[in-house]
Design a protein around this motif. Structure first.
Motif, PDB file in Angstrom:
ATOM      1  N   ARG A   1       2.709   7.440  10.059  1.00  0.00           N
ATOM      2  CA  ARG A   1       2.249   6.810  11.269  1.00  0.00           C
ATOM      3  C   ARG A   1       2.498   5.312  11.150  1.00  0.00           C
ATOM      4  NH1 ARG A   1      -3.947   7.766  12.257  1.00  0.00           N
ATOM      5  NH2 ARG A   1      -3.632   7.932  10.052  1.00  0.00           N
ATOM      6  N   SER A   2       3.217   4.771  12.088  1.00  0.00           N
ATOM      7  CA  SER A   2       3.527   3.342  12.112  1.00  0.00           C
ATOM      8  C   SER A   2       3.062   2.748  13.433  1.00  0.00           C
ATOM      9  CB  SER A   2       5.029   3.103  11.972  1.00  0.00           C
ATOM     10  OG  SER A   2       5.513   3.614  10.764  1.00  0.00           O
ATOM     11  N   HIS A   3       2.788   1.454  13.417  1.00  0.00           N
ATOM     12  CA  HIS A   3       2.374   0.749  14.623  1.00  0.00           C
ATOM     13  C   HIS A   3       3.381  -0.359  14.898  1.00  0.00           C
ATOM     14  CE1 HIS A   3      -1.506   2.793  14.504  1.00  0.00           C
ATOM     15  NE2 HIS A   3      -1.477   2.589  13.208  1.00  0.00           N
ATOM     16  N   ARG A   9       6.986  -3.962  13.297  1.00  0.00           N
ATOM     17  CA  ARG A   9       5.870  -3.252  12.675  1.00  0.00           C
ATOM     18  C   ARG A   9       4.716  -4.205  12.431  1.00  0.00           C
ATOM     19  NH1 ARG A   9       8.976   0.236   8.177  1.00  0.00           N
ATOM     20  NH2 ARG A   9      10.313  -1.578   8.303  1.00  0.00           N
ATOM     21  N   GLU A  13       0.508   1.249   7.950  1.00  0.00           N
ATOM     22  CA  GLU A  13       1.444   2.362   8.084  1.00  0.00           C
ATOM     23  C   GLU A  13       1.090   3.387   7.017  1.00  0.00           C
ATOM     24  OE1 GLU A  13       6.118   2.658   8.611  1.00  0.00           O
ATOM     25  OE2 GLU A  13       5.571   2.009   6.597  1.00  0.00           O
ATOM     26  N   GLU A  14       0.929   4.638   7.432  1.00  0.00           N
ATOM     27  CA  GLU A  14       0.636   5.720   6.499  1.00  0.00           C
ATOM     28  C   GLU A  14       1.708   6.790   6.641  1.00  0.00           C
ATOM     29  OE1 GLU A  14      -4.128   5.814   6.057  1.00  0.00           O
ATOM     30  OE2 GLU A  14      -3.354   6.514   7.984  1.00  0.00           O
ATOM     31  N   LEU A  15       2.284   7.182   5.508  1.00  0.00           N
ATOM     32  CA  LEU A  15       3.286   8.242   5.482  1.00  0.00           C
ATOM     33  C   LEU A  15       2.713   9.401   4.676  1.00  0.00           C
ATOM     34  CD1 LEU A  15       6.411   6.035   4.681  1.00  0.00           C
ATOM     35  CD2 LEU A  15       5.593   6.788   6.917  1.00  0.00           C
ATOM     36  N   ARG A  25       1.175   4.097   1.643  1.00  0.00           N
ATOM     37  CA  ARG A  25       0.358   3.305   2.560  1.00  0.00           C
ATOM     38  C   ARG A  25       0.788   1.847   2.396  1.00  0.00           C
ATOM     39  NH1 ARG A  25      -5.031   4.343   1.135  1.00  0.00           N
ATOM     40  NH2 ARG A  25      -4.842   2.706  -0.410  1.00  0.00           N
ATOM     41  N   THR A  26       1.131   1.231   3.506  1.00  0.00           N
ATOM     42  CA  THR A  26       1.626  -0.143   3.506  1.00  0.00           C
ATOM     43  C   THR A  26       1.031  -0.886   4.693  1.00  0.00           C
ATOM     44  OG1 THR A  26       3.746   0.725   2.736  1.00  0.00           O
ATOM     45  CG2 THR A  26       3.718  -1.556   3.455  1.00  0.00           C
ATOM     46  N   TRP A  28       1.686  -4.111   7.293  1.00  0.00           N
ATOM     47  CA  TRP A  28       2.821  -4.872   7.810  1.00  0.00           C
ATOM     48  C   TRP A  28       2.336  -6.055   8.639  1.00  0.00           C
ATOM     49  CZ3 TRP A  28       7.800  -3.568   6.536  1.00  0.00           C
ATOM     50  CH2 TRP A  28       7.965  -2.328   5.929  1.00  0.00           C
ATOM     51  N   ASP A  31       6.798  -7.450  10.850  1.00  0.00           N
ATOM     52  CA  ASP A  31       7.855  -6.557  10.365  1.00  0.00           C
ATOM     53  C   ASP A  31       8.141  -6.703   8.873  1.00  0.00           C
ATOM     54  OD1 ASP A  31       9.193  -4.354  11.419  1.00  0.00           O
ATOM     55  OD2 ASP A  31      11.095  -5.413  11.555  1.00  0.00           O
TER      56      ASP A  31
END
Length: 85
Positions: A1-3, A9, A13-15, A25-26, A28, A31
């Motif tokens: 999930r990205s915003h 960005r 962000e969760e993948l 999990r990052t 941003w 960007d």
């Protein structure tokens, strides 16, 4: 999930590997990765963890095996390896 905001960005962000297993999990900002960053093995502990400031790695980054054995530690300053690693 990205915003995204205005095409870049922003925020958390969760993948996921699948519905039950987080992959990364990052945070941003403009960007660029900024803040805590963590990546996980499929069914285990974090494989990598560290921090970014405006897209550059900073501080201590650790790398672990699937059985949670510390493999190595790297230190960064302004995105470059620094000191002991």
């Amino acid at each position: 999930r990205s915003h995204f905001a205005n095409g870049v960005r922003e925020g958390l962000e969760e993948l996921w590997w699948d519905a039950e297993h987080p992959r990364a999990r990052t945070n941003w900002r403009n960007d660029l990765p900024h803040g805590e960053w963590v990546q996980w093995h499929f069914e285990g502990p974090a494989s990598e963890s560290g921090s970014y400031v405006d897209g550059a790695r900073v501080g201590e980054w650790s790398y672990r095996s699937e059985s949670d054995v510390l493999l190595r530690v790297e230190n960064y300053a302004a995105g470059r390896l620094h000191g002991l690693y």
